[in-house]
Design a protein around this motif. Structure first.
Motif, short mmCIF file in Angstrom:
data_model
loop_
_atom_site.label_atom_id
_atom_site.label_comp_id
_atom_site.label_asym_id
_atom_site.label_seq_id
_atom_site.Cartn_x
_atom_site.Cartn_y
_atom_site.Cartn_z
N GLY A 1 20.93 21.37 44.21
CA GLY A 1 20.19 21.59 45.57
C GLY A 1 21.17 21.39 46.19
O GLY A 1 20.15 21.37 47.46
N PHE A 2 21.95 19.73 46.05
CA PHE A 2 22.72 19.50 47.56
C PHE A 2 24.25 21.21 47.22
O PHE A 2 24.82 21.03 48.18
N ALA A 3 24.04 21.18 46.45
CA ALA A 3 25.24 22.55 47.00
C ALA A 3 25.60 23.92 45.79
O ALA A 3 24.41 23.45 44.33
N ALA A 4 25.15 24.58 45.75
CA ALA A 4 25.01 25.58 45.30
C ALA A 4 26.13 26.79 44.98
O ALA A 4 26.74 26.85 46.24
N ILE A 5 27.27 27.35 44.14
CA ILE A 5 28.17 27.84 43.44
C ILE A 5 27.75 29.12 42.64
O ILE A 5 27.05 28.88 41.65
N LYS A 6 28.24 30.30 42.62
CA LYS A 6 28.11 31.56 42.49
C LYS A 6 29.60 32.03 42.24
O LYS A 6 30.24 32.59 43.32
N TRP A 7 29.84 33.26 41.59
CA TRP A 7 30.60 33.44 41.10
C TRP A 7 29.83 35.51 40.30
O TRP A 7 29.05 35.91 40.58
N PHE A 8 30.84 36.14 41.94
CA PHE A 8 30.61 37.46 41.31
C PHE A 8 32.41 38.71 40.98
O PHE A 8 32.54 38.35 41.31
N THR A 9 31.61 39.52 40.02
CA THR A 9 32.73 40.50 39.56
C THR A 9 32.44 41.74 39.52
O THR A 9 31.47 42.42 39.45
N ASN A 10 32.93 42.92 40.33
CA ASN A 10 32.67 44.05 39.98
C ASN A 10 33.13 44.18 38.55
O ASN A 10 34.40 44.52 37.95
N PHE A 11 32.25 45.47 37.89
CA PHE A 11 32.50 45.55 36.61
C PHE A 11 32.27 46.94 36.05
O PHE A 11 32.69 48.05 35.68
N ALA A 12 32.56 48.03 37.27
CA ALA A 12 32.13 49.32 37.17
C ALA A 12 31.92 49.80 39.25
O ALA A 12 31.38 49.39 39.45
N GLY A 13 32.56 51.50 38.96
CA GLY A 13 31.84 51.78 40.27
C GLY A 13 33.55 51.88 41.06
O GLY A 13 34.47 51.81 40.19
N ASN A 14 32.87 51.96 42.27
CA ASN A 14 34.52 51.66 43.03
C ASN A 14 35.26 51.24 43.15
O ASN A 14 35.21 50.40 44.33
N ASP A 15 35.72 50.65 42.59
CA ASP A 15 36.10 48.99 42.09
C ASP A 15 37.76 49.29 42.53
O ASP A 15 38.08 50.35 43.24
N GLY A 16 38.43 48.38 43.58
CA GLY A 16 39.71 48.14 43.79
C GLY A 16 40.83 47.78 42.74
O GLY A 16 40.28 48.68 41.44
#
Length: 243
Positions: free
Chosen positions: A137-152
């Protein structure tokens, strides 16, 4: 006795109003929601990374009971060499939790012919990313991870499973909607150009609708972004067209 009766009637009326409001909210969630919009920006900055100059960024989405499918793109208007992007995101939101997957496609990468329907692991221009987040509500947190494809790749030359996380804090000040963002890459990956933990995105965004007619307004926004990792800063201005 009269006061007790009035008090009881007040409680019943309040409970009825609350139940009606809750029922209205449930009914609203049952409706199919459609999003059609387009942003016009002076430059495209993504997670603190410069992705191109002036661009149009259309959005088309459909949602039902917390499940949403969204198509999003970015296309340069002044520089033909700017990256063209087409993303598909499927996500689900329930009680503050949000999770899903995104299929990013760029016209540059491993496939020089920029074929959209080429998904081979070592020759595709697609990047597949999973994400999970929570809105307090006062803040939002989010985590992202590449799992396939043209990743680094990491320092050892292996798939990095490149990740990024950010915290967003919305607030209102002087009739303007603001949002502060702090984002970072937790470990080394050439996907984001980092050699370890690095703060890549510090941003402050202000949005305000400009009234055109009694029934139509255009939201405009300005955003200052700094990338401490690359020692660069950007100022983005844009507007949103939405029926």
């Amino acid at each position: 006795m009269k006061k007790i009766v009035l008090f009881a009637l007040g409680l019943i009326a309040g409970a009825t109003a609350y139940a009606q409001e809750a029922e209205t909210e449930v009914e609203a969630k049952k409706k199919i929601e459609t999003t059609i919009a387009a942003d016009f920006v002076n430059q495209y900055i993504w997670r603190g990374i410069d992705m191109g100059d002036v661009a149009v960024q259309p959005t088309l989405g459909v949602g039902y009971k917390g499940l949403k499918l969204t198509a999003w793109g970015s296309y340069g208007l002044t520089n033909s060499d700017d990256v063209k992007e087409f993303d598909l995101t499927l996500d689900y939101t329930i009680k503050g939790f949000n999770f899903g997957i995104t299929d990013y496609w760029f016209n540059v990468g491993l496939d020089p012919d920029s074929r959209y329907f080429k998904y081979s692991a070592h020759s595709t221009n697609h990047v597949f990313e999973g994400f999970v987040g929570y809105d307090f509500g006062f803040a939002a947190i989010k985590w992202f991870t590449n799992f396939a494809g043209n990743d680094g790749f990491n320092k050892k030359g292996k798939r990095a499973y490149s990740s990024y996380f950010e915290i967003n804090v919305p607030f209102k000040l002087f009739t303007v909607d603001w949002n502060g963002t702090a984002g970072a890459v937790p470990y080394a990956t050439d996907f984001y150009g980092t050699t370890g933990f690095a703060v890549t995105n510090l941003a402050l965004r202000a949005t305000k609708p400009i009234k055109i007619t009694d029934t139509f307004s255009i939201p405009i926004f300005g955003q200052i972004t700094a990338n401490p990792c690359t020692q660069k800063a950007y100022f983005v201005f844009g507007l949103t067209l939405q029926p």
